[in-house]
Design an enzyme around this catalytic site. Structure first.
Site, PDB file in Angstrom:
ATOM      1  N   GLU A 207     -15.108 -14.344 -27.674  1.00 56.47           N
ATOM      2  CA  GLU A 207     -16.128 -13.082 -27.993  1.00 56.47           C
ATOM      3  C   GLU A 207     -17.160 -13.351 -29.204  1.00 56.47           C
ATOM      4  O   GLU A 207     -16.906 -12.582 -30.250  1.00 56.47           O
ATOM      5  CB  GLU A 207     -15.106 -12.038 -28.138  1.00 56.47           C
ATOM      6  CG  GLU A 207     -14.210 -11.810 -26.932  1.00 56.47           C
ATOM      7  CD  GLU A 207     -13.325 -10.553 -27.275  1.00 56.47           C
ATOM      8  OE1 GLU A 207     -12.943 -10.109 -28.375  1.00 56.47           O
ATOM      9  OE2 GLU A 207     -12.591 -10.405 -26.316  1.00 56.47           O
ATOM     10  N   ASN A 248     -15.700 -17.580 -23.938  1.00 55.58           N
ATOM     11  CA  ASN A 248     -14.991 -16.348 -23.464  1.00 55.58           C
ATOM     12  C   ASN A 248     -15.591 -14.962 -23.774  1.00 55.58           C
ATOM     13  O   ASN A 248     -15.563 -14.963 -25.228  1.00 55.58           O
ATOM     14  CB  ASN A 248     -13.580 -16.324 -23.270  1.00 55.58           C
ATOM     15  CG  ASN A 248     -12.905 -15.570 -22.585  1.00 55.58           C
ATOM     16  OD1 ASN A 248     -12.960 -15.294 -21.352  1.00 55.58           O
ATOM     17  ND2 ASN A 248     -11.785 -14.742 -23.519  1.00 55.58           N
ATOM     18  N   GLU A 312      -9.677 -12.065 -17.611  1.00 56.36           N
ATOM     19  CA  GLU A 312      -8.882 -11.222 -18.158  1.00 56.36           C
ATOM     20  C   GLU A 312      -9.081  -9.934 -17.158  1.00 56.36           C
ATOM     21  O   GLU A 312      -8.830  -8.895 -17.812  1.00 56.36           O
ATOM     22  CB  GLU A 312      -9.194 -11.087 -19.425  1.00 56.36           C
ATOM     23  CG  GLU A 312      -9.182 -12.268 -20.261  1.00 56.36           C
ATOM     24  CD  GLU A 312      -9.225 -11.761 -21.862  1.00 56.36           C
ATOM     25  OE1 GLU A 312      -9.293 -10.866 -22.191  1.00 56.36           O
ATOM     26  OE2 GLU A 312      -9.398 -12.806 -22.798  1.00 56.36           O
TER      27      GLU A 312
END
Ligand code: G3I
Length: 395
Positions: A207, A248, A312
């Protein structure tokens, strides 16, 4: 196609996946290959409806399982069919879940996890606050337990994560800025070295972007600017050259300002020869909001020469969930899985958690829940069957 033909085809696809993947592992796939070969040789077709039966029969015959795990309420898997991991393996992809340490003491959860998934992401146990709570003091015990469970059950592991502003111990964020680079490199080197050869991939930086595409101004960015990302990737690569290395993030599933920024970042890293293998699209969706541009977005990343993964996945519903909501959720799951199947470089899909009972959603979004493929009692929901269908009919 006859059952033995299907078995042989699956065996070839599975064998290809094993050989092309980086780490030889005690995989479910390995067990499946020998069992599939045995099933084909014995022509046990009558007992096995398509791939579904092949898997059920082979698991039993190899002695690694006693069944699909989802039994209560659905009888002996008549209503559940083939496990997701095996259907995904037919396409050369994995189907994963996230597991946390408390989950390892939850038999109903583990029955489903073990039956359906072949990739595990530790939900919290490899994050900095657990693995290096004090400067130079490392604790890999919780992560080791997840890895041991995964490997004992023929699942691979996505390491999650090395560098992130959240679940970051305060000693890191209070370091003098000229000490942050060394601390980051020591953390990455020590953790990746510890798990060298044991994890399939790492979310090296988690992130890193804001919604407008700017960089999150965390301590790493403050100390090094955007170059911390390349530095973390190079450091991880030096510690385990065979691990796949990912960036990610969330809200980069469709084409928007944030995914444009991730695209430009990955393009720039590739041009500099930085070791980046893939981009993780977290895919925490709100019911009915899977972006129509997800497929095109995956394709543009793949065209840069990196893999993509749905890392996710969940799809939260405002409670109470109606049957129409569950139908929409089924459609959402099928869309995401179908998008992944349509992109060769989409290597797999992981759900964040096993079922609604262990999902992070109710604890973080008041009034929302029911976000996964399995209900509070670990029974399959319409999203599970839709996922299964998508895996059967595409590719
Ligand atoms: O360990 C403490 C415990 O000692 C304490 O008693 C308890 C009280 O609340 O908190 C425990 O820590 C919690 C931790 O999970 C472990 O259970 C934290 O409060 C809680 O905030 C933390 O939440 C995790 C969250 O990341 C933190 O950002 C979720 O479990 C985890 O599922 C979630 O995972 C993230 C991914 O890493 C990145 N992408 C988004 C995803 C969902 O937020």
């Amino acid at each position: 196609m006859s059952i033995p033909d299907r078995a042989r085809l699956l065996g070839r696809r599975v064998a290809g996946l094993v050989h092309s993947d980086c780490h030889p592992r005690p995989l479910k796939l390995t067990a499946a290959i020998s069992a599939i070969a045995a099933a084909a040789a014995l022509s046990v077709a009558a007992a096995v409806p398509a791939v579904a039966g092949t898997s059920a029969g082979t698991k039993t015959s190899t002695g690694t399982r006693t069944g699909l795990g989802i039994k209560a309420g659905t009888g002996t898997k008549a209503g559940t069919g083939a496990p997701l991991w095996l259907l995904a393996a037919q396409h050369g992809k994995y189907f994963g879940t996230a597991l946390t340490l408390p989950n390892l003491s939850d038999p109903p959860l583990l029955n489903v996890a073990d039956a359906q998934f072949d990739m595990v992401t530790p939900g919290n146990e490899m994050k900095w606050d657990t693995t290096e709570p004090a400067n130079g003091t490392f604790n890999f015990g919780p992560g080791d337990q997840i890895v041991a469970y995964a490997h004992a059950h023929h699942m691979r592991v996505r390491g999650h994560n090395l560098v992130w502003q959240s679940q970051l111990p305060s000693w890191v964020s209070s370091l003098p800025l000229d000490q942050v680079k060394a601390a980051m490199e020591q953390h990455v080197t020590t953790e990746v070295s510890h798990y060298r050869g044991q994890v399939y991939s790492w979310d090296v930086v988690n992130e890193p972007l804001n919604g407008d595409g700017s960089f999150v101004g965390d301590v790493f960015y403050q100390a090094m600017g955007p170059s911390y990302i390349a530095d973390a990737l190079r450091t991880a690569h030096a510690a385990d050259p065979r691990a796949k290395l990912y960036l990610n993030d969330y809200n980069i599933e469709g084409i928007n300002a944030k995914s444009d920024a991730m695209y430009n970042l990955v393009k720039s890293l590739k041009e500099q020869g930085v070791p980046i293998s893939g981009v993780g699209l977290e895919s925490h969706f709100i019911l009915g909001t899977v972006p129509s541009t997800m497929l095109a977005n995956m394709r543009r990343f793949a065209a840069l020469g990196v893999d993509v993964a749905v890392t996710e996945l969940d799809d939260r519903i405002q409670l109470p969930a109606t049957s129409a909501d569950l139908a929409q959720q089924a459609s959402d799951y099928a869309t995401v899985v179908g998008d992944c199947l349509a992109v060769r470089r989409c290597v797999g899909v992981s759900q964040w958690g096993v079922g609604d009972a262990d999902s992070w959603i109710p604890g973080f979004f008041t009034g929302y829940g029911a976000a996964t493929m399995f209900d509070e009692n670990y029974q399959p929901k319409p999203a599970f069957y839709a996922t299964q269908q998508a895996l059967r009919h595409q590719g």
